[in-house]
Design a protein around this motif. Structure first.
Motif, PDB file in Angstrom:
ATOM      1  N   ARG A 145      -0.693   4.053  -1.900  1.00 32.45           N
ATOM      2  CA  ARG A 145      -1.207   5.348  -1.463  1.00 32.45           C
ATOM      3  C   ARG A 145      -0.170   6.465  -1.585  1.00 32.45           C
ATOM      4  O   ARG A 145      -0.531   7.636  -1.743  1.00 32.45           O
ATOM      5  N   ARG A 188      -0.039  10.242  -6.994  1.00 30.15           N
ATOM      6  CA  ARG A 188       0.106   9.951  -5.569  1.00 30.15           C
ATOM      7  C   ARG A 188       1.186  10.858  -4.993  1.00 30.15           C
ATOM      8  O   ARG A 188       2.103  11.287  -5.715  1.00 30.15           O
ATOM      9  N   GLU A 244       0.824  -1.207   0.000  1.00 30.10           N
ATOM     10  CA  GLU A 244       0.000   0.000   0.000  1.00 30.10           C
ATOM     11  C   GLU A 244       0.859   1.258   0.000  1.00 30.10           C
ATOM     12  O   GLU A 244       0.338   2.369  -0.156  1.00 30.10           O
ATOM     13  N   TYR A 245       2.146   1.063   0.203  1.00 26.80           N
ATOM     14  CA  TYR A 245       3.116   2.156   0.126  1.00 26.80           C
ATOM     15  C   TYR A 245       4.344   1.642  -0.615  1.00 26.80           C
ATOM     16  O   TYR A 245       4.619   0.440  -0.613  1.00 26.80           O
TER      17      TYR A 245
END
Length: 355
Positions: free
Chosen positions: A300, A324, A249-250
């Motif tokens: 994200r 992002r 997610e990162y």
């Protein structure tokens, strides 16, 4: 089974170049890459090769230009200020569509800076460096094994696309010692190429190696044709390593020694429950835009980890079209971020999120 040997990164470059069929080296000593030249000075005379310590970096790169025009495998190596002096010659080599290997084992800058490792030549390497419209293929090794492997790959790419290739390492990569399996040796290539200046013997038309085009329409046509070849490189040659990106997610983005540090930080973050992964560009040009763009569909935020004030971060932002947020974790002047510093930056990026 091939035997592993313990070698310093700079020496692995030199031995791999010899095994790849390079028999011509022209350079000038400068820390932290001097071992490349020293190794070549010892080995080349024993194998019928040519080693010449030129009177300057400018002389060295123009000697490379001359040998490249004959189609033989040729290289030079230097460190940041020395590479700056070579830029005019590199532009000439690119403008004449010649294959050559340029090694830059980076040190801190600007100016004379210091002799400690850095990644602050990223812009110079990936955005041209010298004058005019051109690119270098830029390879960024992250281990001594890759220093050897990418040296061989660099010669192959240079020959395939008739363009200069830069091996962009940093002082840590050049000076560290690790086990390495050296490539199998090949004999120097002797086949005649359609463009080389090797003498006609009255049997063929003259070939001319040149980067001067006084008619603007001819120069424009030549530049456009060259960039068509560059587009092929961009399509076929990007190299990237991904680590724990399947459910990330990162995303941390780093190359060279910064990627090795970042991988440890990613492991620590995973132990804390943070779903973070790593993308390591291996080719800095062509930049692996597709991998970053794909990651932007599910992560994200991004973190660029660099040994500079922040240069690659711009290519990360361009690759993801700023979809992002991208933050920076960096040290400069010869300092290397610790895994703990990168972990802190990861936690800051996530805002404390662990899910």
């Amino acid at each position: 089974m091939a035997e592993k040997v313990l070698m310093k990164g700079n020496e692995a470059i030199a031995e791999a170049a010899i095994r790849a069929g390079c028999r011509h080296y022209f350079g000038y000593p400068i820390t932290p890459q001097t071992e490349v030249a020293a190794y070549m000075a010892k080995r080349m005379p024993k194998i019928g090769g040519v080693f010449l310590q030129a009177e300057s970096e400018i002389s060295a790169i123009n000697m490379v230009y001359g040998v490249a025009g004959t189609g033989k495998r040729v290289m030079t190596s230097s460190s940041s200020p020395g590479i700056s002096l070579k830029q005019e010659g590199i532009s000439y080599i690119a403008g004449a569509d010649l294959p050559a290997l340029i090694v830059n084992v980076q040190r801190g800058g600007p100016g004379l800076g210091g002799i400690q490792p850095s990644q602050s030549d990223y812009f110079q390497a990936t955005k041209g460096g010298g004058h005019g419209d051109y690119h270098l293929i830029v390879l960024a090794p992250a281990s001594v094994q890759e220093m050897a492997d990418m040296t061989v790959r660099a010669f192959d790419l240079a020959d395939t696309y008739r363009m200069p290739v830069m091996l962009l390492a940093d002082g840590t990569m050049g000076q560290m010692m690790e086990p390495v399996i050296l490539p199998e040796a090949v004999e120097p290539r002797t086949e005649e190429k359609s463009w080389t200046v090797t003498g006609t013997e009255g049997k063929r038309p003259h070939h001319i190696i040149n980067s001067l085009y006084l008619k603007p329409e001819i120069l424009e046509k030549t530049n456009i044709e060259r960039f068509e070849r560059y587009r092929t490189v961009e399509e076929r040659e990007p190299l990237v390593e991904t680590y724990m990106m399947e459910d990330a997610e990162y995303c941390v983005v780093a190359f060279g020694i910064a990627a090795r540090v970042s991988k440890n930080a990613v492991k620590a973050a995973r132990d804390m429950g943070i779903k973070v992964g790593l993308i390591r560009p291996i080719t800095l040009w062509p930049f692996p835009k597709a991998a970053l763009s794909a990651a932007a569909e599910h992560v994200r935020a991004f973190l660029s980890v660099e040994l500079s004030m922040g240069q690659m971060i711009e290519d990360v932002e361009l690759a993801i079209r700023c979809r992002r947020p991208v933050s920076l974790c960096s040290r400069t002047g010869g300092m290397i971020p610790t895994p703990e510093e990168v972990l802190t930056a990861i936690r800051n990026m996530t805002g404390g999120d662990k899910a």
